[in-house]
Design a protein around this motif. Structure first.
Motif, short mmCIF file in Angstrom:
data_model
loop_
_atom_site.label_atom_id
_atom_site.label_comp_id
_atom_site.label_asym_id
_atom_site.label_seq_id
_atom_site.Cartn_x
_atom_site.Cartn_y
_atom_site.Cartn_z
N ALA A 1 1.01 -1.07 -0.38
CA ALA A 1 -0.41 0.16 0.59
C ALA A 1 0.91 1.39 -0.32
O ALA A 1 0.38 2.51 -0.53
CB ALA A 1 -0.86 0.14 1.44
N LEU A 2 2.02 1.08 0.70
CA LEU A 2 2.87 2.17 0.77
C LEU A 2 3.72 2.55 -0.83
O LEU A 2 4.13 3.97 -1.23
CB LEU A 2 4.02 2.01 2.39
N ALA A 3 3.94 1.47 -0.53
CA ALA A 3 4.81 1.80 -2.73
C ALA A 3 3.51 2.25 -3.49
O ALA A 3 4.26 2.53 -4.14
CB ALA A 3 5.46 0.27 -2.90
N LEU A 4 2.25 1.76 -3.24
CA LEU A 4 1.34 2.16 -4.01
C LEU A 4 0.72 3.64 -4.36
O LEU A 4 1.12 4.55 -4.60
CB LEU A 4 -0.12 1.24 -3.92
N ARG B 1 2.29 9.22 -6.04
CA ARG B 1 2.94 10.45 -5.98
C ARG B 1 4.03 10.94 -6.89
O ARG B 1 4.48 12.20 -7.65
CB ARG B 1 3.53 11.07 -4.15
N THR B 2 4.21 10.39 -7.05
CA THR B 2 5.96 9.99 -8.65
C THR B 2 5.52 10.56 -9.48
O THR B 2 5.83 11.44 -9.95
CB THR B 2 6.75 9.10 -8.08
N ALA B 3 4.14 9.50 -9.31
CA ALA B 3 3.52 10.12 -10.78
C ALA B 3 2.82 11.02 -11.59
O ALA B 3 2.32 12.04 -12.75
CB ALA B 3 3.02 8.60 -11.57
N GLY B 4 1.91 11.90 -10.13
CA GLY B 4 1.82 12.41 -10.10
C GLY B 4 0.44 12.79 -10.32
O GLY B 4 -0.49 13.64 -10.89
N LEU B 5 -0.74 11.63 -9.88
CA LEU B 5 -1.54 10.65 -10.04
C LEU B 5 -1.86 10.92 -8.73
O LEU B 5 -1.68 10.17 -7.50
CB LEU B 5 -1.55 9.64 -11.42
N SER B 6 -3.71 9.74 -8.58
CA SER B 6 -4.83 10.11 -7.69
C SER B 6 -4.02 9.04 -7.52
O SER B 6 -4.25 8.25 -9.03
CB SER B 6 -6.08 10.31 -7.68
#
Length: 225
Positions: free
Chosen positions: A185-188, A193-198
């Motif tokens: 879940a943390l990796a997701l 966040r890195t890709a700038g997506l929800s």
């Protein structure tokens, strides 16, 4: 431009990365495409490069001044306009090649930085997903072991101590699965966040990969014996 030449090469390298399937490589490319227009550093580098390109040529060496003044004779007032253009020959013939190439290199460096960050987060998510799948398999194995020992114990072929030890191993396996699910879940969240997506948008992108094989984004909870 050289940046566009490097992109297919980098895509090929990602597709050939050890353990990365074609579907995963395509997904990684999509995540990078989503991240680039949302990265402030990359957008600023593109803006600086575009501004430098606009300044090339004669228009970049021409300056204009315009003004208006009131003038009149014999008590009559009228508008007087003036417009002056100047051409800076030194600016016109100045070689902007090095500066432009530096800005191009800066934009490409920002692009590579975004790709590296997204790829790192993506690989961490893949590793967390694999760890969760392994943990889920471990729970299933421990459940089967406990059930087998319980059946043997009912006919006197296994001791209560053996059953208790198997139950303890199952408890440890479930704890490992819980931790693996938390890490997943943390990796997701990190990937989103890195890709700038929800999270919802990221899950929508991941869904075809998950439906095509492998585990779900969060492995199902193991059932009790």
């Amino acid at each position: 431009m050289r940046a566009f030449v490097l992109l297919p090469l980098l895509s090929l390298a990602l597709a050939q990365a050890p353990g990365l399937t074609q579907a995963e490589a395509r997904l990684l490319e999509r995540l990078v495409e989503e991240a680039l227009p949302r990265d402030p550093g990359y957008l600023k580098a593109l803006a600086d490069l575009e501004a430098a390109r606009q300044a090339l040529g004669i228009l970049g060496a021409v300056s204009a001044q315009a003004g208006a003044a009131l003038a009149g004779e014999y008590g009559q007032v009228g508008l007087s306009y003036r417009l002056s253009l100047s051409l800076d020959l030194a600016e016109l013939f100045r070689d902007r090649g090095p500066a432009l190439r530096a800005l191009e290199a800066q934009a490409e460096a920002q692009r590579r930085e975004v790709r590296v960050r997204v790829a790192g987060a993506f690989f961490r998510w893949l590793a967390a997903r694999e760890a969760a799948r392994t943990a889920a398999d471990g729970v299933e194995a421990r459940e089967a072991e406990l059930k087998a020992l319980q059946a043997r114990a009912r006919v006197g072929a296994a001791t209560p101590a053996e059953v208790l030890a198997a139950a303890e191993r199952l408890s440890q396996a479930r704890l490992a699965l819980y931790r693996a699910n938390l890490d997943l879940a943390l990796a997701l969240e990190d990937l989103a966040r890195t890709a700038g997506l929800s999270l919802d948008a990221l899950r929508a992108l991941l869904r075809p990969l998950e439906e095509g094989g492998g585990t779900s984004v969060a492995p199902p909870r193991a059932k009790g014996p």
